[in-house]
Design an enzyme around this catalytic site. Sequence first.
Site, short mmCIF file in Angstrom:
data_model
loop_
_atom_site.label_atom_id
_atom_site.label_comp_id
_atom_site.label_asym_id
_atom_site.label_seq_id
_atom_site.Cartn_x
_atom_site.Cartn_y
_atom_site.Cartn_z
CG ASP A 18 -1.83 1.21 1.23
OD1 ASP A 18 -2.31 1.59 0.15
OD2 ASP A 18 -2.04 1.79 2.31
CB CYS A 19 3.33 2.66 -1.74
SG CYS A 19 4.32 4.09 -2.22
CE LYS A 78 13.62 1.49 1.25
NZ LYS A 78 13.69 2.96 1.29
CB VAL A 106 9.81 2.23 -4.13
CG1 VAL A 106 10.98 1.30 -4.34
CG2 VAL A 106 9.21 2.03 -2.73
CB SER A 109 4.97 9.48 -7.62
OG SER A 109 4.66 10.55 -6.74
CG HIS A 118 -2.18 5.43 2.24
ND1 HIS A 118 -1.43 4.29 2.39
CD2 HIS A 118 -1.69 6.34 3.13
CE1 HIS A 118 -0.52 4.49 3.35
NE2 HIS A 118 -0.66 5.72 3.80
#
Length: 245
Positions: free
Chosen positions: A61-62, A89, A102, A117, A205
């Site tokens: 969940d991102c 990671k 990420v 993003s 979210h």
Amino acid sequence: MRPMLNIHASVRPTPSPSLSSRRQFLTVAAKAMAGKERFEVAVKGLPKDGAKSSFEGKLGDCPFTHRVLLTLEEKQIPYVKHYVNTHDKPEWLSEAHPEKKVPAVKDLNSNKWIADSAAIVDYIEDEIPEPPLGKTGDSKNVGEGLFPAFVSYLQSFDKAEEKEKRSYLRTKLQEIDTFLQSHKPYIHGKSVGPNDLELAPKLHHVQLVTKQFKVRQQAVDAGSGVRSEVSRLLRWCPISPPSML
């Protein structure tokens, strides 16, 4: 109020053309174009490494990762996902970002990595302008103050402070609701845009995390007002939640 679109499979109506149908198209297209993916995407999730976890090989969940994946799917761009355990990671991720953040995307045409993003979706729009979605900042950012208000509420533990932060978060949610009541079917008209693809994952979210940390873990129903507000907004939202991508 608009009917819920693709929020849960059990209540899914028959929309025209939905992200769900586009996903099916993309799955078939990706198989037919094996080895022709344009992007590699590092996403939050648990890799398949034999850990025998129920979360293995599933997207985490991102909302920032979800925004990137929804953009790729809306544009029907073949890609491959690499799940990254954010608690362990891999070293190769440092090539994309010094802090191994990420999402990160690698353009297989140029071997260039892009992180963040907003920068990623703008890069995709520049590289593959059709179908057009628009870029970050092209239009009013509906829900701009939602996430800061949510984080502030989430981090409040004093009862008086929590009440104040919850009230402010609900104000931000109500602002979104007011806007949505006069705009349909998408935030900026008849076509999906970058604001839709950014806002839907954030609402999803907020709902999940509020349920986890502000309802289940407290004897009082401290988070239910916010949760019900978000649930109502998700019924407006014409974007499928990305947790099952």
